[in-house]
Enzyme design. Structure first.
Site, short mmCIF file in Angstrom:
data_model
loop_
_atom_site.label_atom_id
_atom_site.label_comp_id
_atom_site.label_asym_id
_atom_site.label_seq_id
_atom_site.Cartn_x
_atom_site.Cartn_y
_atom_site.Cartn_z
N ALA A 40 38.39 99.99 49.34
CA ALA A 40 37.83 100.24 50.68
C ALA A 40 36.35 99.86 50.70
O ALA A 40 35.87 99.19 51.61
CB ALA A 40 38.01 101.71 51.06
N GLU A 41 35.62 100.25 49.63
CA GLU A 41 34.18 99.91 49.58
C GLU A 41 34.03 98.39 49.50
O GLU A 41 33.18 97.80 50.15
CB GLU A 41 33.55 100.56 48.33
CG GLU A 41 33.33 102.06 48.43
CD GLU A 41 32.94 102.67 47.08
OE1 GLU A 41 33.75 102.54 46.13
OE2 GLU A 41 31.86 103.26 46.98
N ASP A 43 36.11 96.10 50.61
CA ASP A 43 36.45 95.51 51.92
C ASP A 43 35.29 95.68 52.91
O ASP A 43 34.99 94.77 53.69
CB ASP A 43 37.72 96.16 52.49
CG ASP A 43 38.95 95.75 51.70
OD1 ASP A 43 39.99 96.40 51.84
OD2 ASP A 43 38.83 94.79 50.89
N SER A 88 48.71 66.12 27.09
CA SER A 88 49.76 67.13 26.97
C SER A 88 49.75 67.61 25.52
O SER A 88 48.75 67.41 24.82
CB SER A 88 51.12 66.52 27.35
OG SER A 88 51.32 65.37 26.59
N LYS A 121 50.88 80.45 25.51
CA LYS A 121 51.14 79.27 26.34
C LYS A 121 51.74 79.77 27.67
O LYS A 121 52.89 80.16 27.73
CB LYS A 121 52.09 78.30 25.65
CG LYS A 121 52.23 76.97 26.37
CD LYS A 121 52.99 75.95 25.53
CE LYS A 121 53.03 74.58 26.22
NZ LYS A 121 53.69 74.62 27.55
N GLU A 180 45.64 77.32 33.47
CA GLU A 180 47.02 77.41 33.94
C GLU A 180 47.06 78.41 35.09
O GLU A 180 46.65 79.56 34.94
CB GLU A 180 47.91 77.89 32.78
CG GLU A 180 49.36 77.54 32.95
CD GLU A 180 49.66 76.07 32.61
OE1 GLU A 180 48.77 75.35 32.14
OE2 GLU A 180 50.81 75.66 32.80
N1 LIG Z 1 46.00 78.28 25.85
C1 LIG Z 1 46.26 77.01 26.12
O1 LIG Z 1 45.63 76.10 25.64
C2 LIG Z 1 47.37 76.71 27.05
C3 LIG Z 1 48.00 77.76 27.70
N2 LIG Z 1 49.03 77.52 28.54
C4 LIG Z 1 49.46 76.27 28.78
N3 LIG Z 1 50.51 76.10 29.63
C5 LIG Z 1 48.84 75.16 28.17
C6 LIG Z 1 49.15 73.78 28.32
C7 LIG Z 1 48.33 73.00 27.59
BR1 LIG Z 1 48.37 71.09 27.55
S1 LIG Z 1 47.18 73.90 26.70
C8 LIG Z 1 47.80 75.40 27.31
#
Ligand SMILES: NC(=O)c1cnc(N)c2cc(Br)sc12
Length: 328
Positions: A40-41, A43, A88, A121, A180
């Site tokens: 609330a504060e 907002d 990638s 990941k 991500e």
């Molecule tokens: N921590 C990371 O580096 C990381 C985390 N989540 C992902 N989907 C990816 C993809 C690549 Br490319 S790096 C990475």
């Protein structure tokens, strides 16, 4: 509530203070998950800022917290070139493949032992952010790694993406970071419950839901989805001044970025393997989906020595969990 300031100067003064305060509390709530004030504060601070900006529109700037939810829907997305291409990752599916990765790394470093950073990941959508003089100037999808779709207006709606960087550390003039974008599972379930009630087709999984939300032409729709982000990598940078990946994480967090808290540094591959395998079970307790872990050589100089193939870095690899068996 107190009156709107009478003069432009007084309005500019109060707007500057409000923006700093709102930026501080927004960072505590959305990045640190550790708020100091009530919703609330918070907002009422934002409402006060919007009221004064409405009375003095010449004072509105794109990096104001009031400008997170963008303007008109886009016709389409422009194609933009990343300052540094987004690579990638090669995949490892077993401990043996991680040992082989470690052998290649040490071979590439003339036998020197390698220190590794191991990170979760995140199962989301890769995003590239560019900051100039501490201000977010562009957000883009990965695309083909060289060119991506410009989705800045949608990225700005993600509250854990800082619109301006914290000045309590020296701010690099140019900074490109990768992360991500993901949809927490609770938000995914909430959205699918709404769809179920309105008879709309359900979203398949949080990753697709995040990708669909980022690719909305109308930022107001993106803003209705509680997306989040973890920053995990660097692109082009000037003046960041760090020697290891772990130090980079510390610096990025001081600048205001959200970094996943489960990263750990190890000085041998056996400990890396044990950590990776421990997450096969633990991941069910996370509020978001992960599909493995990412292992990176910690020293940035060693990363540069090892370099990359056309597709993947030689200094990093993904450890993948077995794909979820399709729900039978
Ligand atoms: N921590 C990371 O580096 C990381 C985390 N989540 C992902 N989907 C990816 C993809 C690549 Br490319 S790096 C990475």
């Amino acid at each position: 509530n107190t009156a709107i300031p009478a003069t432009l100067t007084a309005a500019a003064q109060e707007i500057e203070e409000l923006r700093k305060t709102i930026h501080y509390h927004s960072h505590r709530y959305y990045v640190l998950d550790n708020p100091e004030i009530s919703d609330a504060e918070f907002d009422s601070l934002l409402r006060r800022l919007i009221a004064i900006e409405t009375a003095f529109p010449s004072l509105i700037t794109p990096d104001s917290p009031s400008q997170r939810v963008g303007g008109v829907p886009a016709e389409g997305f422009d194609r933009v070139a990343h300052l540094t291409p987004m690579l990638s990752l090669g995949n490892a599916f077993s401990a043996g493949e991680l040992r082989a990765f470690d052998a290649r790394v040490r071979n590439g470093l003339d036998g020197a032992a390698a220190e590794y950073v191991v990170e979760l990941k995140i199962d989301g959508l890769a995003i590239n952010l560019v900051y100039q003089n501490g201000r977010l100037v562009r957000g883009a999808t990965r695309g083909d790694g060289t060119y991506g779709e410009e989705v800045t207006a949608n990225i700005r709606t993600i509250r854990s993406v800082p619109l301006v960087l914290n000045a309590d550390d020296d701010i690099p003039p140019l900074l490109e970071v990768r992360g991500e974008v993901y949809m927490p599972r609770r938000e995914f379930d909430r959205l699918n419950r709404l769809r179920e009630m309105s008879g709309e087709p359900l979203m398949a999984n949080p990753r697709n839901a995040a990708a669909g939300s980022i690719r909305q032409l109308d930022p107001k729709i993106t803003a209705e989805r509680a997306l989040d982000i973890f920053i995990h990598g660097l692109g082009t940078e000037e003046g960041l001044g760090v020697a290891t990946h772990a130090a980079m994480f510390e610096k990025l967090q001081r600048l205001g970025f959200k970094v996943n808290p489960h990263y750990q540094v190890f000085d041998n591959i056996e400990d890396v393997i044990a950590y990776c395998e421990s997450w096969a079970e633990k991941r069910v307790d996370l509020p978001y989906d992960i599909d493995g872990l990412v292992i990176k050589v910690n020293s940035l100089a060693s990363q540069r020595l090892l370099g990359s193939t056309a597709k993947d870095p030689r200094w990093a690899i993904a450890f993948k969990f077995p794909a979820e068996q399709a729900a039978t």
